[in-house]
Design a protein around this motif. Structure first.
Motif, short mmCIF file in Angstrom:
data_model
loop_
_atom_site.label_atom_id
_atom_site.label_comp_id
_atom_site.label_asym_id
_atom_site.label_seq_id
_atom_site.Cartn_x
_atom_site.Cartn_y
_atom_site.Cartn_z
N ILE A 1 0.81 -1.23 0.00
CA ILE A 1 0.00 0.00 0.00
C ILE A 1 0.84 1.28 0.00
O ILE A 1 0.46 2.28 -0.59
N ASN A 2 2.01 1.25 0.63
CA ASN A 2 2.86 2.44 0.68
C ASN A 2 3.94 2.44 -0.39
O ASN A 2 4.75 3.35 -0.43
N GLY A 3 3.98 1.42 -1.21
CA GLY A 3 5.01 1.34 -2.24
C GLY A 3 6.09 0.39 -1.83
O GLY A 3 5.96 -0.26 -0.81
N PRO A 4 7.09 0.22 -2.57
CA PRO A 4 7.45 0.91 -3.79
C PRO A 4 6.64 0.42 -4.98
O PRO A 4 5.93 -0.58 -4.89
N GLY A 5 6.78 1.14 -6.09
CA GLY A 5 6.15 0.70 -7.31
C GLY A 5 6.99 -0.40 -7.94
O GLY A 5 8.18 -0.54 -7.64
N PHE A 6 6.38 -1.20 -8.79
CA PHE A 6 7.15 -2.22 -9.50
C PHE A 6 6.71 -2.31 -10.95
O PHE A 6 5.58 -1.98 -11.30
N GLN B 1 12.11 -7.94 -12.89
CA GLN B 1 11.33 -6.99 -12.10
C GLN B 1 12.21 -5.82 -11.68
O GLN B 1 13.38 -5.99 -11.36
N TRP B 2 11.60 -4.63 -11.67
CA TRP B 2 12.26 -3.42 -11.20
C TRP B 2 11.39 -2.77 -10.14
O TRP B 2 10.17 -2.71 -10.29
N LEU B 3 12.00 -2.28 -9.08
CA LEU B 3 11.29 -1.53 -8.05
C LEU B 3 11.72 -0.08 -8.16
O LEU B 3 12.89 0.22 -8.43
N PHE B 4 10.78 0.83 -7.92
CA PHE B 4 11.06 2.24 -8.07
C PHE B 4 10.12 3.03 -7.17
O PHE B 4 9.14 2.49 -6.66
N PRO B 5 10.40 4.32 -6.95
CA PRO B 5 9.53 5.13 -6.10
C PRO B 5 8.09 5.14 -6.62
O PRO B 5 7.85 5.26 -7.82
N VAL B 6 7.15 4.99 -5.71
CA VAL B 6 5.74 4.86 -6.07
C VAL B 6 5.22 6.11 -6.79
O VAL B 6 4.30 6.02 -7.60
N GLU B 7 5.81 7.26 -6.56
CA GLU B 7 5.36 8.51 -7.20
C GLU B 7 5.57 8.47 -8.71
O GLU B 7 4.98 9.27 -9.44
N GLU B 8 6.44 7.60 -9.21
CA GLU B 8 6.76 7.55 -10.63
C GLU B 8 5.82 6.65 -11.44
O GLU B 8 5.96 6.57 -12.66
N ILE B 9 4.89 5.97 -10.79
CA ILE B 9 4.00 5.03 -11.51
C ILE B 9 3.29 5.71 -12.68
O ILE B 9 3.30 5.18 -13.80
N VAL C 1 -0.09 -2.79 -20.98
CA VAL C 1 0.26 -2.51 -19.58
C VAL C 1 -0.90 -2.98 -18.71
O VAL C 1 -2.03 -2.51 -18.84
N ILE C 2 -0.60 -3.93 -17.82
CA ILE C 2 -1.59 -4.43 -16.88
C ILE C 2 -1.37 -3.74 -15.55
O ILE C 2 -0.26 -3.77 -15.00
N ASN C 3 -2.39 -3.05 -15.06
CA ASN C 3 -2.30 -2.33 -13.79
C ASN C 3 -2.69 -3.23 -12.65
O ASN C 3 -3.73 -3.86 -12.68
N GLU C 4 -1.86 -3.28 -11.67
CA GLU C 4 -2.16 -4.10 -10.50
C GLU C 4 -2.26 -3.25 -9.26
O GLU C 4 -1.57 -2.31 -9.07
#
Length: 161
Positions: free
Chosen positions: A119-124, A134-142, A158-161
């Motif tokens: 829920i708080n991230g990170p984005g993937f 797989q890559w993880l990145f700051p959730v603000e960049e989604i 692009v499938i949004n999860e």
């Protein structure tokens, strides 16, 4: 001209290794180690003090389960922590092919998943059908990562999860 990164920014496979378990044990405080050892000793003592042989055998068979739970806990404390990498800085188009860092997307990529790890991230971003990269990145960049794929790679679903 922006210099392109040549480092590998993929999220490493987090399989359990002896090193990750050892690091997890080293990260534990002295009190944590004492509690774990005491619980294990108490459990083994209960097995040997139990008067019913059938019950003792059932409890004895649970020692591997206790051990696996302990190994998983130590591994989760000992594996390298997430290091945020800005995916928008690493994401680029090179001769018509999508690249992240030094990883070039294969031509066979038709779908990818973008979402939050929790829920708080990170984005993937994950290529679930192409080796599970797989890559993880700051959730603000989604939103900007989704926009990049809509704009520069419309053939990739692009499938949004």
């Amino acid at each position: 001209m922006k210099m392109q990164s040549q480092r590998d920014v993929r999220w490493p496979n987090q399989t359990m290794t002896f090193t990750s378990v050892k690091q997890g044990w080293q990260v534990l405080s002295g009190a944590g180690r004492t509690v774990i050892c005491s619980l294990f000793a108490l459990y083994v003592a209960m097995i040997f003090l139990n008067s019913s042989k059938l019950n003792s055998l059932l409890m004895l068979s649970n020692i591997p389960v206790f051990g696996l739970m302990l190994l998983h806990y130590l591994h989760s404390r000992g594996h390298p922590r997430f290091e945020e990498v800005s995916l928008t800085e690493e994401l680029r188009l090179d001769n018509g092919q999508v690249c992240i860092g030094n990883y070039v997307f294969p031509d066979t990529v038709r779908k990818l998943v973008i979402g939050r790890q929790d829920i708080n991230g990170p984005g993937f971003l994950q290529l679930a059908w192409n080796g599970g990269e797989q890559w993880l990145f700051p959730v603000e960049e989604i939103p900007s990562v989704r926009h990049f794929f809509r704009q520069h790679a419309p053939h990739i679903q692009v499938i949004n999860e």
